[in-house]
Design a protein around this motif. Sequence first.
Motif, PDB file in Angstrom:
ATOM      1  N   ASP A 173      51.141  70.160 117.800  1.00 62.62           N
ATOM      2  CA  ASP A 173      52.297  70.276 116.914  1.00 62.62           C
ATOM      3  C   ASP A 173      53.588  69.909 117.635  1.00 62.62           C
ATOM      4  OD1 ASP A 173      50.797  70.973 114.758  1.00 62.62           O
ATOM      5  OD2 ASP A 173      51.324  73.105 114.768  1.00 62.62           O
ATOM      6  N   ALA A 174      53.739  70.364 118.875  1.00 61.08           N
ATOM      7  CA  ALA A 174      54.941  70.045 119.644  1.00 61.08           C
ATOM      8  C   ALA A 174      55.059  68.552 119.865  1.00 61.08           C
ATOM      9  CB  ALA A 174      54.911  70.777 120.984  1.00 61.08           C
ATOM     10  N   CYS A 175      53.947  67.913 120.139  1.00 60.37           N
ATOM     11  CA  CYS A 175      53.939  66.464 120.321  1.00 60.37           C
ATOM     12  C   CYS A 175      54.384  65.762 119.044  1.00 60.37           C
ATOM     13  CB  CYS A 175      52.539  66.013 120.726  1.00 60.37           C
ATOM     14  SG  CYS A 175      52.355  64.224 120.904  1.00 60.37           S
ATOM     15  N   ASP A 176      53.839  66.164 117.914  1.00 63.05           N
ATOM     16  CA  ASP A 176      54.208  65.544 116.639  1.00 63.05           C
ATOM     17  C   ASP A 176      55.673  65.762 116.293  1.00 63.05           C
ATOM     18  OD1 ASP A 176      51.805  64.370 116.078  1.00 63.05           O
ATOM     19  OD2 ASP A 176      51.124  65.868 114.643  1.00 63.05           O
ATOM     20  N   LEU A 177      56.240  66.848 116.779  1.00 61.03           N
ATOM     21  CA  LEU A 177      57.644  67.148 116.493  1.00 61.03           C
ATOM     22  C   LEU A 177      58.604  66.486 117.473  1.00 61.03           C
ATOM     23  CD1 LEU A 177      57.235  70.909 115.556  1.00 61.03           C
ATOM     24  CD2 LEU A 177      58.046  69.085 114.035  1.00 61.03           C
ATOM     25  N   GLY A 178      58.068  65.751 118.418  1.00 61.97           N
ATOM     26  CA  GLY A 178      58.919  64.956 119.299  1.00 61.97           C
ATOM     27  C   GLY A 178      59.217  65.544 120.661  1.00 61.97           C
ATOM     28  N   TYR A 179      58.492  66.582 121.056  1.00 63.72           N
ATOM     29  CA  TYR A 179      58.690  67.157 122.391  1.00 63.72           C
ATOM     30  C   TYR A 179      57.782  66.462 123.401  1.00 63.72           C
ATOM     31  CZ  TYR A 179      61.080  70.892 119.888  1.00 63.72           C
ATOM     32  OH  TYR A 179      61.945  71.594 119.092  1.00 63.72           O
ATOM     33  N   LEU A 180      58.230  66.423 124.642  1.00 61.72           N
ATOM     34  CA  LEU A 180      57.389  65.954 125.735  1.00 61.72           C
ATOM     35  C   LEU A 180      56.666  67.175 126.272  1.00 61.72           C
ATOM     36  CD1 LEU A 180      59.879  63.500 127.479  1.00 61.72           C
ATOM     37  CD2 LEU A 180      57.814  62.897 126.189  1.00 61.72           C
ATOM     38  N   VAL A 181      55.354  67.203 126.095  1.00 61.01           N
ATOM     39  CA  VAL A 181      54.574  68.406 126.369  1.00 61.01           C
ATOM     40  C   VAL A 181      53.866  68.305 127.719  1.00 61.01           C
ATOM     41  CG1 VAL A 181      52.732  69.919 125.538  1.00 61.01           C
ATOM     42  CG2 VAL A 181      54.204  68.710 123.895  1.00 61.01           C
ATOM     43  N   THR A 182      53.942  69.385 128.477  1.00 60.55           N
ATOM     44  CA  THR A 182      53.201  69.504 129.726  1.00 60.55           C
ATOM     45  C   THR A 182      52.294  70.720 129.623  1.00 60.55           C
ATOM     46  OG1 THR A 182      55.008  68.559 131.042  1.00 60.55           O
ATOM     47  CG2 THR A 182      53.335  69.821 132.224  1.00 60.55           C
ATOM     48  N   LEU A 183      50.995  70.515 129.768  1.00 58.09           N
ATOM     49  CA  LEU A 183      50.027  71.603 129.751  1.00 58.09           C
ATOM     50  C   LEU A 183      49.634  71.913 131.196  1.00 58.09           C
ATOM     51  CD1 LEU A 183      48.302  73.391 127.822  1.00 58.09           C
ATOM     52  CD2 LEU A 183      46.493  71.691 128.065  1.00 58.09           C
ATOM     53  N   VAL A 184      49.517  73.191 131.505  1.00 59.42           N
ATOM     54  CA  VAL A 184      49.168  73.618 132.866  1.00 59.42           C
ATOM     55  C   VAL A 184      47.728  74.154 132.833  1.00 59.42           C
ATOM     56  CG1 VAL A 184      49.917  74.964 134.850  1.00 59.42           C
ATOM     57  CG2 VAL A 184      51.588  74.282 133.100  1.00 59.42           C
ATOM     58  N   PRO A 185      46.731  73.341 133.182  1.00 54.79           N
ATOM     59  CA  PRO A 185      45.324  73.727 133.023  1.00 54.79           C
ATOM     60  C   PRO A 185      44.948  75.059 133.656  1.00 54.79           C
ATOM     61  CG  PRO A 185      45.464  71.392 133.464  1.00 54.79           C
ATOM     62  CD  PRO A 185      46.849  71.943 133.653  1.00 54.79           C
ATOM     63  N   GLU A 186      45.389  75.313 134.888  1.00 56.07           N
ATOM     64  CA  GLU A 186      44.999  76.556 135.560  1.00 56.07           C
ATOM     65  C   GLU A 186      45.660  77.787 134.933  1.00 56.07           C
ATOM     66  OE1 GLU A 186      47.399  76.536 139.624  1.00 56.07           O
ATOM     67  OE2 GLU A 186      47.331  74.603 138.588  1.00 56.07           O
ATOM     68  N   ALA A 187      46.645  77.544 134.070  1.00 59.21           N
ATOM     69  CA  ALA A 187      47.347  78.636 133.395  1.00 59.21           C
ATOM     70  C   ALA A 187      46.871  78.791 131.961  1.00 59.21           C
ATOM     71  CB  ALA A 187      48.850  78.388 133.427  1.00 59.21           C
ATOM     72  N   THR A 188      45.658  78.314 131.673  1.00 57.31           N
ATOM     73  CA  THR A 188      45.064  78.457 130.345  1.00 57.31           C
ATOM     74  C   THR A 188      43.634  78.972 130.484  1.00 57.31           C
ATOM     75  OG1 THR A 188      44.198  76.178 130.297  1.00 57.31           O
ATOM     76  CG2 THR A 188      46.428  76.542 129.439  1.00 57.31           C
ATOM     77  N   ALA A 189      43.150  79.619 129.438  1.00 58.68           N
ATOM     78  CA  ALA A 189      41.785  80.161 129.474  1.00 58.68           C
ATOM     79  C   ALA A 189      41.204  80.245 128.078  1.00 58.68           C
ATOM     80  CB  ALA A 189      41.777  81.550 130.111  1.00 58.68           C
ATOM     81  N   THR A 190      39.874  80.110 128.015  1.00 53.75           N
ATOM     82  CA  THR A 190      39.144  80.349 126.779  1.00 53.75           C
ATOM     83  C   THR A 190      37.823  81.014 127.148  1.00 53.75           C
ATOM     84  OG1 THR A 190      38.387  79.380 124.696  1.00 53.75           O
ATOM     85  CG2 THR A 190      38.108  78.037 126.684  1.00 53.75           C
ATOM     86  N   TYR A 191      36.830  81.018 126.247  1.00 51.07           N
ATOM     87  CA  TYR A 191      35.667  81.875 126.431  1.00 51.07           C
ATOM     88  C   TYR A 191      34.417  81.215 127.013  1.00 51.07           C
ATOM     89  CZ  TYR A 191      38.487  85.377 124.177  1.00 51.07           C
ATOM     90  OH  TYR A 191      39.500  86.260 123.906  1.00 51.07           O
ATOM     91  N   SER A 192      34.544  80.013 127.558  1.00 54.47           N
ATOM     92  CA  SER A 192      33.452  79.415 128.333  1.00 54.47           C
ATOM     93  C   SER A 192      34.004  78.212 129.089  1.00 54.47           C
ATOM     94  CB  SER A 192      32.295  78.964 127.430  1.00 54.47           C
ATOM     95  OG  SER A 192      32.620  77.768 126.730  1.00 54.47           O
ATOM     96  N   GLU A 193      33.333  77.857 130.156  1.00 55.89           N
ATOM     97  CA  GLU A 193      33.768  76.704 130.939  1.00 55.89           C
ATOM     98  C   GLU A 193      33.661  75.427 130.117  1.00 55.89           C
ATOM     99  OE1 GLU A 193      32.719  74.493 135.212  1.00 55.89           O
ATOM    100  OE2 GLU A 193      31.771  76.388 134.672  1.00 55.89           O
TER     101      GLU A 193
END
Length: 252
Positions: A173-193
């Motif tokens: 959504d941020a990308c579609d709204l015109g923001y330059l997005v940076t995701l930090v992989p090690e700072a994210t988590a979900t329920y399986s590798e």
Amino acid sequence: MAYYRPQKHLREVPITDPKSAAVLFIDTQNFNCHRDGAIYKTDDGEARAEDPGVAYFFERLESVCVPAWVALRRACREAGVEVMYTVIQSLTRDGRDRSLDYVISGFHVPPGCWDAQVIQPLAPGPDEVVLPKTSSSVFNSTNIDFVLRSMGVRHLLLAGCVTDQCVAHAAMDACDLGYLVTLVPEATATYSEGRQRAALSAVSGYCRQRSVAELEAELAAAAAAAAGGQAAAAAAAPAGTGEKAAAEAAGR
């Protein structure tokens, strides 16, 4: 004439002005990031600690994500980047304002309750923005777009959970709204590798991905450049300009 000419280098634009950036910590709250969170308990009060996905999630959270969140926030604060949080929280006691998705998913966090609070290691500062949301994407049930634009934010750093749901949704959504997005992989988590790897791959077309260490260096350089520019501007200003401006401001 139709054409396909990817400009992938434009997603790699670094942050050169800390004031043009904000970091958003997504759903880093007791509800789902604490072992006693309501999401991990059944209606009869039994915990779901034995669930393999939950076990994986907390192992990653405690060994990787929490240290990464703390380090990322410290780097952002030191550089002058706006620090923000969004949490799953209803606006009403009975949750009647929730999205249909949250109703179906069974999510309800009453206003001000323990589950709504950001986890203690990442407790917000006194002047940091916390936005309650009742939808997967923070952009659909809060005024975050208005807030970011009001503060002149162009770069949005994302961290939190879960990677393949609320985090990925916010990135797109941020990308579609015109923001330059940076995701930090090690700072994210979900329920399986497997879900984690798939999510990072799926959103790679919407954002650049950087480690905490890379962002620490980038933000430190941006802060140093900004400070140098301010010093140069002050040196170039006519004598007495600063005092005159301060006097005018005090007289308003």
